[in-house]
Motif scaffolding. Structure first.
Motif, short mmCIF file in Angstrom:
data_model
loop_
_atom_site.label_atom_id
_atom_site.label_comp_id
_atom_site.label_asym_id
_atom_site.label_seq_id
_atom_site.Cartn_x
_atom_site.Cartn_y
_atom_site.Cartn_z
N ALA A 133 42.17 80.45 15.65
CA ALA A 133 41.06 81.38 16.94
C ALA A 133 39.66 80.80 16.83
O ALA A 133 38.73 81.49 16.89
CB ALA A 133 40.85 82.79 15.92
N ARG A 134 39.19 80.06 16.48
CA ARG A 134 37.92 79.02 17.29
C ARG A 134 37.78 77.82 18.03
O ARG A 134 38.26 76.65 17.69
CB ARG A 134 38.02 78.61 16.00
CG ARG A 134 37.36 79.24 14.52
CD ARG A 134 36.58 79.21 12.87
NE ARG A 134 36.21 80.42 12.13
CZ ARG A 134 35.94 80.83 11.49
NH1 ARG A 134 37.47 81.28 11.24
NH2 ARG A 134 35.78 81.32 11.05
N PRO A 135 38.41 78.50 19.45
CA PRO A 135 38.34 77.17 20.38
C PRO A 135 37.41 76.47 20.44
O PRO A 135 38.11 75.09 20.26
CB PRO A 135 38.83 78.10 21.79
CG PRO A 135 37.86 79.37 20.52
CD PRO A 135 38.04 79.69 19.39
N LEU A 136 36.29 76.28 20.17
CA LEU A 136 35.12 75.41 20.92
C LEU A 136 34.94 74.74 19.21
O LEU A 136 35.10 73.03 19.50
CB LEU A 136 34.13 76.42 20.93
CG LEU A 136 33.82 76.69 22.30
CD1 LEU A 136 32.34 77.47 22.67
CD2 LEU A 136 33.17 75.07 23.52
N ALA A 137 35.17 74.86 17.59
CA ALA A 137 34.89 74.08 17.05
C ALA A 137 36.14 73.19 16.94
O ALA A 137 36.33 72.31 16.63
CB ALA A 137 35.26 75.33 15.46
N ALA A 138 37.85 73.69 16.99
CA ALA A 138 38.84 72.68 17.14
C ALA A 138 38.77 71.98 17.96
O ALA A 138 38.96 70.78 17.75
CB ALA A 138 40.08 73.82 17.42
N ALA A 139 37.77 72.10 19.11
CA ALA A 139 37.93 71.35 20.62
C ALA A 139 37.41 69.83 20.35
O ALA A 139 37.30 69.21 19.87
CB ALA A 139 37.62 72.33 21.42
N ASN A 140 36.43 70.44 19.51
CA ASN A 140 35.11 69.39 19.13
C ASN A 140 35.80 68.96 17.48
O ASN A 140 35.40 67.66 17.97
CB ASN A 140 34.12 69.99 18.96
CG ASN A 140 32.67 70.16 19.33
OD1 ASN A 140 31.97 69.80 20.03
ND2 ASN A 140 32.84 71.75 20.34
N ARG A 141 36.30 69.37 16.81
CA ARG A 141 37.93 68.89 15.73
C ARG A 141 38.25 68.24 15.77
O ARG A 141 38.85 66.70 15.69
CB ARG A 141 37.93 69.74 14.78
CG ARG A 141 37.11 70.07 13.92
CD ARG A 141 38.07 70.98 12.63
NE ARG A 141 38.81 70.27 12.77
CZ ARG A 141 40.24 71.03 11.39
NH1 ARG A 141 39.13 71.96 10.45
NH2 ARG A 141 41.10 70.03 10.72
N ASP A 142 38.73 67.91 17.32
CA ASP A 142 39.97 67.08 18.43
C ASP A 142 39.22 66.09 18.57
O ASP A 142 40.22 64.64 18.83
CB ASP A 142 40.39 67.72 19.30
CG ASP A 142 41.63 68.28 19.36
OD1 ASP A 142 42.36 68.25 17.69
OD2 ASP A 142 42.09 69.77 20.07
#
Length: 312
Positions: A133-142
């Motif tokens: 549920a953390r889209p911007l964090a997940a996008a940067n982790r990718d």
């Protein structure tokens, strides 16, 4: 768990300014200009820099993940920003910009060994920032990790910044604040003047309507000031945000978090000395600050004035 709430807040204050140099440093503006963006206005580059990890996102996705920006403002720049440069080029340029910014800032303040240690600790924390549920964090982790330690440190700070901000939006929703109400309530408690949020694109009528809704809920007094309930609820939102941001620091451990704070202290000082950041930032809807940043000591004294408005 509660012992890590203060750690989460302290590390936010420690790392947020490092991340935010991307939006203000002249070296970064030059890279944006070289890409073809209009740097006379803040927003084209801001939306490009911050959105690029999501890919060629459209206005609905950006409005959803940024939260406190008017949909009309977002639509003015998104998706047009991708006609200037596609997200892959923006991401490459982002690292180039931060390489130039941090090379200028670090100088001889950190040895190679200290910088490598700080990067290793920050990356470990970031890799424990749960993406659910953390889209911007997940996008940067990718994104792939860069090789250079100073860029690893910056990318980790970015993941952690977005992780906290995504969690803050969950807190705002839990307490029933819509995007404009998040800003109005933040201004009402005295954390930032309402004028600071004009750039978010809300009309005077929308701002007034949000104030009336908050008044009906007992948040705004007849004279326009915040009620005791508003202060308590905004404080509760900040504590929930700290709770939701504590996971990476709990995984890293207090001692290693303190070591990271110690190692990055000279760099934080260099950021402030350079004068890149505004005295009062409205960066982050999810993270508007009093000063830049609001110090942990001030939070202890006035927790109601040291939080975040929503997300920018």
């Amino acid at each position: 768990m509660s012992e890590y709430l203060s750690v989460a807040r302290r590390m936010w204050h420690q790392l947020e300014p490092l991340h935010a140099t991307l939006y203000f440093a002249p070296e970064a503006r030059q890279v944006l200009s070289d890409l073809g963006y209009d740097v006379a206005s803040r927003w084209p580059g801001y939306f490009a820099w911050r959105t690029a990890p999501l890919g060629a996102a459209g206005p609905e996705l950006v409005t959803a993940t940024y939260y406190s920006f008017s949909p009309r403002l977002v639509a003015r720049y998104v998706p047009q920003i991708w006609t200037t440069a596609d997200p892959a080029k923006v991401l490459d340029a982002r690292l180039l910009a931060m390489d130039r910014v941090l090379t200028a800032l670090i100088g001889d303040r950190l040895s190679g060994a200290q910088l490598a240690e700080a990067a290793r600790l920050a990356r470990q924390a970031a890799e424990n920032a749960g993406p659910a549920a953390r889209p911007l964090a997940a996008a940067n982790r990718d994104l792939p990790w860069p090789d250079a330690p100073h860029l690893v440190l910056w990318q980790a700070a970015t993941v952690l910044r977005e992780h906290r901000g995504d969690g803050h939006l969950a807190a705002l929703l839990t307490y029933g604040l819509d995007p404009c109400e998040a800003l109005v309530s933040f201004a009402a408690i005295g954390a930032a003047p309402a004028a600071d949020f004009v750039g978010r694109g809300w009309s005077a009528q929308e701002w007034s309507d949000a104030r009336h809704r908050l008044a009906a809920r007992g948040w705004i007094a007849p004279d326009g000031s915040a009620t005791e309930r508003a202060h308590k609820e905004r404080y509760a939102i900040e504590r929930m945000t700290d709770r939701l941001a504590a996971g990476p620091w709990r995984a890293l451990g207090r001692a290693r978090a303190e070591r990271l704070a110690h190692l990055t202290g000279p760099l934080l000082g260099a950021v402030f000395a350079a004068g890149y950041l505004p005295r009062r930032s409205t960066l982050g809807i999810g993270r508007v600050k009093v000063g830049y940043p609001c110090k942990a000591r001030l939070f202890a004294e006035r927790p109601d004035t040291c939080g975040t408005a929503g997300r920018s």
